[in-house]
Design an enzyme around this catalytic site. Structure first.
Site, mmCIF file in Angstrom:
data_model
loop_
_atom_site.group_PDB
_atom_site.id
_atom_site.type_symbol
_atom_site.label_atom_id
_atom_site.label_comp_id
_atom_site.label_asym_id
_atom_site.label_seq_id
_atom_site.Cartn_x
_atom_site.Cartn_y
_atom_site.Cartn_z
ATOM 1 N N SER A 49 31.216 48.144 37.207
ATOM 2 C CA SER A 49 30.873 46.834 36.663
ATOM 3 C C SER A 49 31.703 46.601 35.404
ATOM 4 O O SER A 49 31.680 47.418 34.485
ATOM 5 C CB SER A 49 29.370 46.827 36.336
ATOM 6 O OG SER A 49 29.000 45.630 35.716
ATOM 7 N N LYS B 190 32.959 44.901 40.237
ATOM 8 C CA LYS B 190 32.083 43.763 39.895
ATOM 9 C C LYS B 190 32.541 43.180 38.566
ATOM 10 O O LYS B 190 32.744 43.905 37.596
ATOM 11 C CB LYS B 190 30.647 44.280 39.812
ATOM 12 C CG LYS B 190 29.647 43.362 39.144
ATOM 13 C CD LYS B 190 28.234 43.859 39.418
ATOM 14 C CE LYS B 190 27.378 43.869 38.184
ATOM 15 N NZ LYS B 190 26.008 44.374 38.458
ATOM 16 N N LYS C 121 31.772 40.520 35.540
ATOM 17 C CA LYS C 121 30.771 39.684 34.874
ATOM 18 C C LYS C 121 31.389 38.312 34.618
ATOM 19 O O LYS C 121 32.542 38.216 34.168
ATOM 20 C CB LYS C 121 30.375 40.327 33.548
ATOM 21 C CG LYS C 121 29.609 41.636 33.718
ATOM 22 C CD LYS C 121 28.198 41.397 34.225
ATOM 23 C CE LYS C 121 27.406 42.696 34.251
ATOM 24 N NZ LYS C 121 26.008 42.466 34.686
ATOM 25 N N ASP D 213 28.915 38.870 38.859
ATOM 26 C CA ASP D 213 27.532 38.939 38.373
ATOM 27 C C ASP D 213 27.406 37.990 37.183
ATOM 28 O O ASP D 213 28.094 38.152 36.174
ATOM 29 C CB ASP D 213 27.189 40.377 37.948
ATOM 30 C CG ASP D 213 25.715 40.542 37.540
ATOM 31 O OD1 ASP D 213 24.961 39.547 37.561
ATOM 32 O OD2 ASP D 213 25.329 41.683 37.202
ATOM 33 N N GLU E 156 25.953 37.846 42.174
ATOM 34 C CA GLU E 156 24.684 38.424 41.743
ATOM 35 C C GLU E 156 24.034 37.530 40.686
ATOM 36 O O GLU E 156 24.691 37.109 39.732
ATOM 37 C CB GLU E 156 24.988 39.816 41.161
ATOM 38 C CG GLU E 156 23.783 40.618 40.737
ATOM 39 C CD GLU E 156 24.191 42.022 40.243
ATOM 40 O OE1 GLU E 156 25.313 42.477 40.551
ATOM 41 O OE2 GLU E 156 23.392 42.642 39.532
ATOM 42 N N ASP F 70 19.097 40.284 41.265
ATOM 43 C CA ASP F 70 18.907 41.449 40.394
ATOM 44 C C ASP F 70 17.658 41.172 39.540
ATOM 45 O O ASP F 70 16.538 41.516 39.946
ATOM 46 C CB ASP F 70 20.185 41.649 39.548
ATOM 47 C CG ASP F 70 20.078 42.736 38.489
ATOM 48 O OD1 ASP F 70 19.016 43.359 38.378
ATOM 49 O OD2 ASP F 70 21.063 42.963 37.752
ATOM 50 N N LYS G 262 17.277 48.374 41.220
ATOM 51 C CA LYS G 262 17.336 49.305 40.093
ATOM 52 C C LYS G 262 15.936 49.892 39.989
ATOM 53 O O LYS G 262 14.984 49.139 39.738
ATOM 54 C CB LYS G 262 17.677 48.556 38.797
ATOM 55 C CG LYS G 262 19.044 47.893 38.793
ATOM 56 C CD LYS G 262 19.291 47.099 37.520
ATOM 57 C CE LYS G 262 20.670 46.461 37.538
ATOM 58 N NZ LYS G 262 20.904 45.562 36.384
ATOM 59 N N GLY H 248 22.776 49.542 38.152
ATOM 60 C CA GLY H 248 22.731 50.461 37.011
ATOM 61 C C GLY H 248 22.356 49.729 35.749
ATOM 62 O O GLY H 248 22.410 48.494 35.680
HETATM 63 O O1 OSB Z 1 23.260 42.927 35.467
HETATM 64 O O2 OSB Z 1 23.673 44.683 36.561
HETATM 65 C C1 OSB Z 1 23.514 44.109 35.474
HETATM 66 C C2 OSB Z 1 24.255 46.543 32.625
HETATM 67 C C3 OSB Z 1 23.235 46.231 31.754
HETATM 68 C C4 OSB Z 1 22.364 45.232 32.079
HETATM 69 C C5 OSB Z 1 22.506 44.527 33.280
HETATM 70 C C6 OSB Z 1 23.511 44.857 34.171
HETATM 71 C C7 OSB Z 1 24.426 45.855 33.819
HETATM 72 C C8 OSB Z 1 25.575 46.219 34.638
HETATM 73 C C9 OSB Z 1 26.154 47.606 34.423
HETATM 74 O O3 OSB Z 1 26.119 45.477 35.401
HETATM 75 C C10 OSB Z 1 25.880 48.522 35.557
HETATM 76 C C11 OSB Z 1 26.205 49.956 35.207
HETATM 77 O O4 OSB Z 1 27.369 50.314 35.318
HETATM 78 O O5 OSB Z 1 25.278 50.704 34.818
HETATM 79 MG MG MG Z 2 23.102 42.297 37.490
#
Ligand code: OSB
Ligand code: MG
Length: 367
Positions: free
Chosen positions: A135, A161, A163, A188, A213, A238, A262, A290
């Site tokens: 991510s 992924k 953001k 995401d 996402e 999510d 998660k 994660g």
């Molecule tokens: O939206 O998935 C998410 C990290 C912190 C809070 C929300 C998210 C995330 C990530 C990181 O996308 C995922 C990871 O590598 O742990």
């Molecule tokens: Mg997410």
């Protein structure tokens, strides 16, 4: 299983780089670690709450409060039939799934150790390695983004992924698609859009994204359904999915075609497995997300991701993507887009208890 003692600790752990999402960001994580002990066994877990409420309403401090004032005093000293049953004395605590999950997941580690099997085996896992992605936080410039993405592609991640937020979306993703035509990308948004942005989100259809996402509000089901009707890119939820009942609602309304599970967000591994099964019965895929975990949370995630319907790559990246030094050994690594599922009993990694004790900023003990 009998819980004779519980120890909750907070440790600071600094990410290698600031991680930016549409609703916030972090670099200095404040992580809660829980150990449960009983019958000569120990179980470990990590609470996934973040320092601030920009992803969920829970924070490190609310989780500490709810665990130390309400949950742990009621869990310690009691006999339970199963990890889920550990929480039955606090059936009346509403929400706070991240705090609850910490207890339940430490219970799973203990239960697996009691049986002398890995957590993956205990949960019914079927894979000895799982496909994993990475991510990538929001970057100020496309140049910085392309450089980081090129590095992760070279590391072999099975999907990347990105953001996104309004203004850092269509052009940015088009540029990536052009430069990396064969990479499996997804986006995401962490709830950065509303249904009024449907044209902007429709414009992503030609980019061949694996999914988008959580484009809309964290507590919205209806508008996600209305959006999914109008775009081709599969919607993944999510933030919206905190329980099995949320999953039922999302399936009924067709709010999404994919769920990011998660375990910390849904109150633990038992609920994660229920959501996995509900989605499998509906013919829909899930993957394991994660929360920038240390190796302890990561070990739970990789075990969960070994279940059969976790067919899409998880946000389960190598320890070295996050930390200069993880608190488990061996550290988690990625090769050929996959991460090996530990086979030793329980979460199956050695925990650096000496370092954890040395860096703890607060400790609460029960029993
Ligand atoms: O939206 O998935 C998410 C990290 C912190 C809070 C929300 C998210 C995330 C990530 C990181 O996308 C995922 C990871 O590598 O742990
Ligand atoms: Mg997410």
């Amino acid at each position: 299983m009998k819980i004779e003692r519980a120890t909750l600790r907070e440790i600071p752990l600094r990410l290698k780089e600031f991680f930016q999402i549409s609703s916030g960001g972090s670099q200095d994580r404040r992580i809660l670690l829980l150990t449960l002990e009983g019958d000569g066994l120990v179980g470990w877990s990590e609470c996934v709450a973040s320092a601030d409420p920009s992803y969920a309403y829970e924070t490190t401090d609310t989780a500490w409060h709810v665990l130390t004032d309400f949950i742990l005093p009621n869990v310690v000293g009691r006999e339970a039939d199963s990890p889920e049953d550990l929480l039955s004395p606090v059936w009346w605590v509403r929400g706070h799934g991240m705090a609850k999950a910490a207890v339940e997941m430490a219970g799973w580690d203990m239960a697996a150790r009691a049986d002398g099997v890995s957590l993956s085996q205990k949960l019914g896992g079927v894979r000895d390695r799982v496909p994993v992605g990475v991510s990538v936080g929001i970057k100020e410039t496309d140049e910085q983004l392309h450089e980081q993405v090129a590095g992760f592609i070279a590391d072999g991640y099975a999907r990347v992924k990105i953001k996104v937020k309004p203004g850092r979306d269509i052009d940015m993703l088009s540029g990536l698609r052009e430069r990396f035509p064969d990479t499996v990308f997804m986006a995401d948004a962490n709830s950065a859009y509303t249904l009024a942005d449907v044209d902007r989100l429709k414009a992503l259809d030609p980019l061949d994204l694996l999914m988008i996402e959580q484009p809309l509000r964290y507590d919205d089901f209806l508008h996600h359904a209305r959006l999914q009707e109008q775009i081709e890119t599969p919607v993944c939820l999510d933030e919206s999915i905190k329980t099995e009942w949320d999953t039922e609602l999302a399936l009924e309304l067709r709010s999404c075609r994919i769920i990011n599970i998660k375990p910390g967000r849904v109150g633990g591994l038992a609920t994660s497995r229920k959501i996995h099964d509900m989605m499998q019965d509906a013919g829909l895929a899930v993957w394991c997300g994660g929360m920038l975990e240390s190796g302890i949370g990561r070990a739970h995630n990789v075990a969960l991701a070994s279940l059969p319907n976790f067919t899409l790559p998880g946000d389960i990246s190598a320890s070295s993507r996050y930390w200069h030094q993880d608190i488990v050994s061996p550290e988690f690594t990625v090769s050929d887009g996959h991460m090996a599922v530990p086979t030793d009993p329980g979460i199956g990694v050695e925990i650096d208890t000496e370092r954890i004790e040395a860096i703890s900023t607060r400790v609460a003990t029960f029993g």
